[in-house]
Design a protein around this motif. Structure first.
Motif, PDB file in Angstrom:
ATOM      1  N   ASN B 111       0.836  -1.217   0.000  1.00 52.23           N
ATOM      2  CA  ASN B 111       0.000   0.000   0.000  1.00 52.23           C
ATOM      3  C   ASN B 111       0.864   1.257   0.000  1.00 52.23           C
ATOM      4  O   ASN B 111       0.634   2.192  -0.767  1.00 52.23           O
ATOM      5  CB  ASN B 111      -0.912   0.026   1.229  1.00 52.23           C
ATOM      6  N   ILE B 112       1.882   1.236   0.872  1.00 47.34           N
ATOM      7  CA  ILE B 112       2.763   2.416   0.966  1.00 47.34           C
ATOM      8  C   ILE B 112       3.517   2.605  -0.342  1.00 47.34           C
ATOM      9  O   ILE B 112       3.677   3.727  -0.839  1.00 47.34           O
ATOM     10  CB  ILE B 112       3.755   2.263   2.152  1.00 47.34           C
ATOM     11  N   ALA B 113       3.994   1.488  -0.925  1.00 51.22           N
ATOM     12  CA  ALA B 113       4.724   1.576  -2.198  1.00 51.22           C
ATOM     13  C   ALA B 113       3.832   2.179  -3.277  1.00 51.22           C
ATOM     14  O   ALA B 113       4.271   3.043  -4.065  1.00 51.22           O
ATOM     15  CB  ALA B 113       5.213   0.194  -2.614  1.00 51.22           C
ATOM     16  N   ALA B 114       2.565   1.751  -3.308  1.00 49.37           N
ATOM     17  CA  ALA B 114       1.630   2.280  -4.317  1.00 49.37           C
ATOM     18  C   ALA B 114       1.414   3.777  -4.111  1.00 49.37           C
ATOM     19  O   ALA B 114       1.436   4.565  -5.074  1.00 49.37           O
ATOM     20  CB  ALA B 114       0.306   1.533  -4.232  1.00 49.37           C
ATOM     21  N   VAL B 115       1.229   4.175  -2.859  1.00 46.87           N
ATOM     22  CA  VAL B 115       1.004   5.601  -2.585  1.00 46.87           C
ATOM     23  C   VAL B 115       2.259   6.418  -2.928  1.00 46.87           C
ATOM     24  O   VAL B 115       2.173   7.501  -3.528  1.00 46.87           O
ATOM     25  CB  VAL B 115       0.597   5.813  -1.104  1.00 46.87           C
ATOM     26  N   LEU B 116       3.437   5.870  -2.571  1.00 50.83           N
ATOM     27  CA  LEU B 116       4.682   6.596  -2.881  1.00 50.83           C
ATOM     28  C   LEU B 116       4.866   6.773  -4.382  1.00 50.83           C
ATOM     29  O   LEU B 116       5.269   7.849  -4.854  1.00 50.83           O
ATOM     30  CB  LEU B 116       5.889   5.865  -2.289  1.00 50.83           C
ATOM     31  N   LEU B 117       4.569   5.707  -5.153  1.00 51.72           N
ATOM     32  CA  LEU B 117       4.689   5.808  -6.615  1.00 51.72           C
ATOM     33  C   LEU B 117       3.685   6.817  -7.173  1.00 51.72           C
ATOM     34  O   LEU B 117       3.994   7.566  -8.103  1.00 51.72           O
ATOM     35  CB  LEU B 117       4.496   4.431  -7.262  1.00 51.72           C
ATOM     36  N   ALA B 118       2.483   6.819  -6.583  1.00 51.16           N
ATOM     37  CA  ALA B 118       1.468   7.787  -7.020  1.00 51.16           C
ATOM     38  C   ALA B 118       1.953   9.213  -6.764  1.00 51.16           C
ATOM     39  O   ALA B 118       1.807  10.103  -7.614  1.00 51.16           O
ATOM     40  CB  ALA B 118       0.155   7.519  -6.280  1.00 51.16           C
ATOM     41  N   ILE B 119       2.541   9.420  -5.581  1.00 51.03           N
ATOM     42  CA  ILE B 119       3.057  10.753  -5.231  1.00 51.03           C
ATOM     43  C   ILE B 119       4.193  11.143  -6.176  1.00 51.03           C
ATOM     44  O   ILE B 119       4.260  12.276  -6.672  1.00 51.03           O
ATOM     45  CB  ILE B 119       3.525  10.767  -3.756  1.00 51.03           C
ATOM     46  N   LEU B 120       5.075  10.181  -6.436  1.00 51.93           N
ATOM     47  CA  LEU B 120       6.218  10.449  -7.319  1.00 51.93           C
ATOM     48  C   LEU B 120       5.740  10.852  -8.711  1.00 51.93           C
ATOM     49  O   LEU B 120       6.229  11.840  -9.292  1.00 51.93           O
ATOM     50  CB  LEU B 120       7.078   9.181  -7.401  1.00 51.93           C
TER      51      LEU B 120
END
Lengths: 240, 343
Positions: B111-120
């Motif tokens: 979940n965190i990886a997905a959110v971080l990629l979305a932010i990036l």
């Protein structure tokens, strides 16, 4: 005149619709102090700002050590070797004294030996090194402004009215500092309204009137010829 | 002329009163929290509202920090900033949909990886768009506030319409990743996990911005440029490049804020950024134009006050922040921590 470091040829500068400089021409000899004298509003500060590139000349040529400065930005002129002390000192009051000095050192942190020298010339800067520059007195801000221009060696210093509004004791400190800079062989173009200071420091002098240089020659000649002073500036150095 | 005499410094140390005066804006946050405690009465409700207010404040800060730097350094009033919030939200949420396997898995790392990629992705897109925006929209109107307002409002409308063209005209609903849903119980109060995350992210952004601005040469140039851009140029720095860098970074932060806000509201519209601009301008104004610290304090005050007042007297919640701005400007007309302009 042998080997000038700076040469202005027919420089004209407009500010909005006003023609401020109307064909200024002069030379600044290497290793000497050249004073720009004249009444308020004759174009002294505009000349300094035009040389620095803060206002662009619409005509004429500015040669610095063989390079035409006209196409260069202010930043490029600084990096070419010109140090600038503006009339309003340009101190960053939200930064500390240390940060003001660090900002002016382009090639890395300020050199320790040079800082030591500057501290001997301007002791308050050491005392208030970590303090906000906004809390310094007017004289201390002027010391910081000049020290900032000197934090790295420059080939030419443009200094605009460094003694304006300062107490006599601080004026003496300024004169001592500029003498020290001169002794080290720096080339200086100095705008000054205080004729005693001009006489103490100047090797050469330019007198400006109405956006032009109306006289140039040795400072010693101007300072001893009261008739010339009255003719050029409407006053006599003997009175100061 | 005689030799220079010993110069006696006349530097005056700040009195205790002056030093307290400088710290007062920081003290307003705990003061408001304490005031909220007594006004609300119930400790569990107060704790929930405080965390909610801090989370909201942090997200507003993320969106406002870029705008205040852009205004302070470049003297640009950018109403188009809201479009970068919306654009960031749409890009980020698109990435979350593309990574739905990760975003819907019951796994915190995924979940965190997905959110971080979305932010990036959101920061990357808004950064690139900001680069073009500066060149095409902003550069021709340096120095003219009226033209800046007109053209950036126009650009805001154009960008919003482009969002409609690309993503459609409907609002998009979304769910937070499973591990960011729900609440944890602390001292009897339910604290939403996502709000705690928003507080952590906001604090991290604030600390990072402070470190960059206070400890690096580029930060020094930016801080000096906010105060006197001409002198920075005369000291040998090409401020135009710094301008562009700050504009891109500020817009990318708006994109980051857009993703955070989208996950907070769980619905996105093209006009979401525009709707946030009132709060963002309030924060920038009460903080002091150009001051990141001021924007941080202002955002937290706005977030906390809005949550407390909405609980106590919902009818006046909408005007509470206008009241806060009025009170602060009466106290400090230049904002809480104004940057002194050199010219």
């Amino acid at each position: 005149m042998p080997d000038p470091i700076l040469r202005l040829t027919d420089v004209a500068t407009d500010i909005a619709q006003y023609h401020i400089l109307k064909g200024v021409g002069f030379e600044v000899p290497r290793g000497q102090v050249t004073m720009i004298l004249g009444r308020n509003g004759v174009g002294k500060t505009t000349t300094m700002r035009t040389i620095m590139g803060l206002w662009r000349n619409k005509a004429g040529r500015i040669d610095f050590d063989g390079t035409d400065l006209s196409p260069l930005s202010a930043a490029e002129r600084c990096r070419a070797g010109i140090g600038y002390v503006p009339e309003d000192m340009g101190i960053f009051t939200d930064l500390t004294v240390a940060e003001n000095m660090t900002l002016a050192a382009l090639s890395g942190p300020p050199d320790a030996a040079r800082l030591d020298w500057l501290f001997t010339v301007f002791p308050p800067l050491k005392t208030f090194w970590s303090s906000s520059a906004g809390n310094l007195s007017g004289g201390q801000k002027q010391m910081l402004s000049i020290a900032r221009a000197m934090v790295e060696e420059r080939r030419l210093y443009l200094i605009d009215e460094p003694t304006k509004g300062l107490a006599p004791a601080i004026v003496s400190t300024m004169v001592g500092a500029l003498r020290e800079l001169k002794r080290q062989g720096a080339s200086i173009l100095l705008v000054e309204q205080n004729f005693a200071v001009a006489r103490a420091l100047g090797d050469r002098a330019l007198v400006m009137d109405d956006g032009r240089v109306t006289w140039s020659g040795a400072m010693s000649e101007l300072s001893t010829d009261t008739g010339l002073q009255e003719r050029l500036m409407g006053l006599s150095l003997e009175a100061t | 002329m005689s030799a220079a005499p010993d110069h006696k410094p006349t530097f005056a140390r700040l009195s205790l009163g002056d030093q307290l005066g400088r710290a007062t804006p920081y003290l307003l946050i705990p003061a408001l929290i304490v005031l909220g405690y007594f006004a609300i009465g119930a400790p569990t409700s107060w704790l929930t509202l405080t965390v909610s207010g801090l989370a909201m404040g942090m997200m507003i800060f993320i969106m406002a920090s870029g705008l205040t730097l852009v205004f302070g350094l470049m003297d640009i009033i950018n109403f188009g900033h809201g479009a970068f919030i919306s654009l960031g939200a749409f890009m980020g949420i698109s990435v979350l949909f593309w990574l739905s396997g990760w975003a819907t898995a019951a796994s915190l790392p995924l979940n965190i990886a997905a959110v971080l990629l979305a932010i990036l992705a959101a920061m990357l897109l808004t950064g690139v768009v900001a680069w073009g925006f500066e060149r095409v929209i902003v550069r021709p109107v340096y120095g003219s506030h009226l033209k800046q307002i007109l053209i950036t409002v126009g650009a805001l409308i154009v960008l919003e319409e482009l969002i409609h063209v690309i993503w459609g005209g409907q609002e998009i609903f979304l769910n937070r990743p499973p591990t960011l849903q729900g609440a944890v119980t602390f001292a009897g109060a339910a604290l939403e996990k996502y709000r705690i995350l928003a507080v952590v992210v906001g604090l991290a952004i604030f600390v990072a911005l402070r470190l960059v601005l206070r400890r690096t040469k580029i930060g020094l140039i930016v801080r000096a440029g906010v105060q006197n851009d001409e002198m920075v140029e005369a000291l040998g720095y090409r401020l135009k490049l710094v301008f562009i860098g700050v504009f891109i970074a500020g817009s990318a932060l708006a994109g980051l804020g857009g993703v955070m806000w989208a996950l907070y509201e769980q619905v996105i519209t093209a006009g979401m950024g525009e709707n946030m601009m009132i709060l963002i301008f309030i924060v920038v104004i009460i903080g002091g134009l150009g001051s990141v610290e001021g924007a941080f304090i202002g955002a937290l005050l706005v977030g906390l006050l809005q949550n407390y007042v909405a609980f106590l007297e919902p009818k006046i919640a909408l005007v509470s922040n206008i009241g806060l701005m009025t009170a602060i400007l009466l106290w400090r007309p230049q904002g809480m921590m104004p940057v002194v302009k050199g010219h």
